[in-house]
Motif scaffolding. Structure first.
Motif, short mmCIF file in Angstrom:
data_model
loop_
_atom_site.label_atom_id
_atom_site.label_comp_id
_atom_site.label_asym_id
_atom_site.label_seq_id
_atom_site.Cartn_x
_atom_site.Cartn_y
_atom_site.Cartn_z
N GLU A 43 0.74 -1.12 0.11
CA GLU A 43 -0.11 0.21 0.14
C GLU A 43 0.89 1.23 -0.09
O GLU A 43 0.72 2.10 0.91
N PRO A 44 1.56 1.41 -1.10
CA PRO A 44 2.67 2.65 -0.99
C PRO A 44 1.91 3.98 -1.07
O PRO A 44 0.63 3.92 -1.63
N ARG A 45 2.15 4.82 -0.46
CA ARG A 45 1.85 6.11 -0.50
C ARG A 45 1.69 6.92 -1.78
O ARG A 45 0.80 7.38 -2.36
N VAL A 46 3.23 6.48 -2.66
CA VAL A 46 3.12 7.17 -3.88
C VAL A 46 3.46 5.84 -4.77
O VAL A 46 4.50 5.04 -4.25
N HIS A 63 -5.35 -0.40 -19.78
CA HIS A 63 -6.21 -0.85 -18.70
C HIS A 63 -5.29 -1.11 -17.53
O HIS A 63 -5.78 -0.73 -16.48
N ALA A 64 -4.09 -1.67 -17.56
CA ALA A 64 -3.49 -2.17 -16.33
C ALA A 64 -2.87 -0.71 -15.70
O ALA A 64 -3.03 -0.60 -14.41
N LEU A 65 -2.65 0.36 -16.52
CA LEU A 65 -2.45 1.78 -15.95
C LEU A 65 -3.63 2.44 -15.12
O LEU A 65 -3.48 2.86 -14.06
N LEU A 66 -4.74 2.35 -15.92
CA LEU A 66 -5.98 2.68 -15.35
C LEU A 66 -6.46 2.08 -14.27
O LEU A 66 -6.96 2.93 -13.32
N GLN A 67 -6.40 0.89 -14.18
CA GLN A 67 -6.55 0.05 -12.97
C GLN A 67 -5.81 0.58 -11.63
O GLN A 67 -6.19 0.67 -10.58
N GLN A 72 -5.00 3.15 -6.67
CA GLN A 72 -4.26 4.07 -5.91
C GLN A 72 -5.39 5.36 -5.43
O GLN A 72 -5.22 5.64 -4.18
N SER A 73 -6.23 5.64 -6.25
CA SER A 73 -7.05 6.68 -5.97
C SER A 73 -8.30 6.24 -4.84
O SER A 73 -8.38 7.00 -4.00
N THR A 74 -8.54 5.26 -5.04
CA THR A 74 -9.75 4.69 -3.81
C THR A 74 -8.88 4.44 -2.50
O THR A 74 -9.67 4.56 -1.50
N ARG A 75 -7.70 4.31 -2.36
CA ARG A 75 -6.97 4.31 -1.35
C ARG A 75 -6.39 5.51 -0.98
O ARG A 75 -5.79 5.83 0.26
N GLN A 76 -6.91 6.60 -1.75
CA GLN A 76 -6.36 8.07 -1.35
C GLN A 76 -4.98 8.04 -1.28
O GLN A 76 -4.00 8.67 -0.46
N ARG A 77 -4.23 7.43 -2.27
CA ARG A 77 -2.75 7.72 -2.54
C ARG A 77 -2.47 7.80 -3.86
O ARG A 77 -3.50 8.10 -4.83
N ARG A 78 -1.19 8.18 -4.38
CA ARG A 78 -0.66 8.89 -5.59
C ARG A 78 -0.29 7.79 -6.58
O ARG A 78 0.52 7.05 -6.06
N LEU A 79 -0.69 8.08 -7.70
CA LEU A 79 0.05 7.45 -8.75
C LEU A 79 0.92 8.35 -9.86
O LEU A 79 0.16 9.30 -10.04
N VAL A 101 -5.60 12.34 -17.22
CA VAL A 101 -5.86 11.71 -16.04
C VAL A 101 -4.77 11.26 -15.17
O VAL A 101 -4.97 11.03 -14.00
N PHE A 102 -3.50 11.10 -15.78
CA PHE A 102 -2.17 10.90 -15.10
C PHE A 102 -1.46 12.10 -14.67
O PHE A 102 -1.46 12.92 -15.29
N THR A 103 -0.99 12.04 -13.50
CA THR A 103 0.10 12.76 -13.06
C THR A 103 1.39 12.45 -13.78
O THR A 103 1.87 11.04 -13.58
#
Length: 111
Positions: A43-46, A63-67, A72-79, A101-103
């Motif tokens: 569960e990495p923060r980033v 699909h893998a990147l969006l998943q 990460q978003s549902t865990r309130q973490r960053r990608l 949609v990606f940072t």
């Protein structure tokens, strides 16, 4: 013949990284999915994904990147996709309208 997919993973609760190189399609995407599943266990923060070495990526890579972004978003973490993202991935994200949609960044520090 396409280059095989190579993935390097560094798992850390603050900053995990996944480096992807080669070609990602339906025959090799499972390797990326397995690597991401392994990273999500801590569960990495980033989560920073380096796709600069991807020579070919299709909808399975997207699909893998969006998943991963969703997880990460549902865990309130960053990608973060490490910049530069590489021509093949940039083209894939641009054509599909998902680039925004990606940072994009690099060598992130957990906040």
């Amino acid at each position: 013949m396409r280059a095989s997919l190579q993935i390097t993973v560094h798992r850390d609760p603050q900053l995990s990284t996944v480096v992807v190189a080669g070609d990602c399609d339906e025959d090799s995407e499972y390797l990326l999915t397995e690597a991401l599943t392994e990273v999500f266990e801590v569960e990495p923060r980033v989560l920073e994904i380096d796709v600069s070495g991807v020579g070919f990526g299709d909808s399975t890579l997207l699909h893998a990147l969006l998943q991963a972004l969703h997880t990460q978003s549902t865990r309130q973490r960053r990608l973060v996709l490490r910049s530069p993202i590489g021509e093949a991935v940039e083209r894939l994200l641009t054509v599909t309208g998902t680039l925004d949609v990606f940072t994009l960044g690099g060598h992130e520090r957990a906040q």
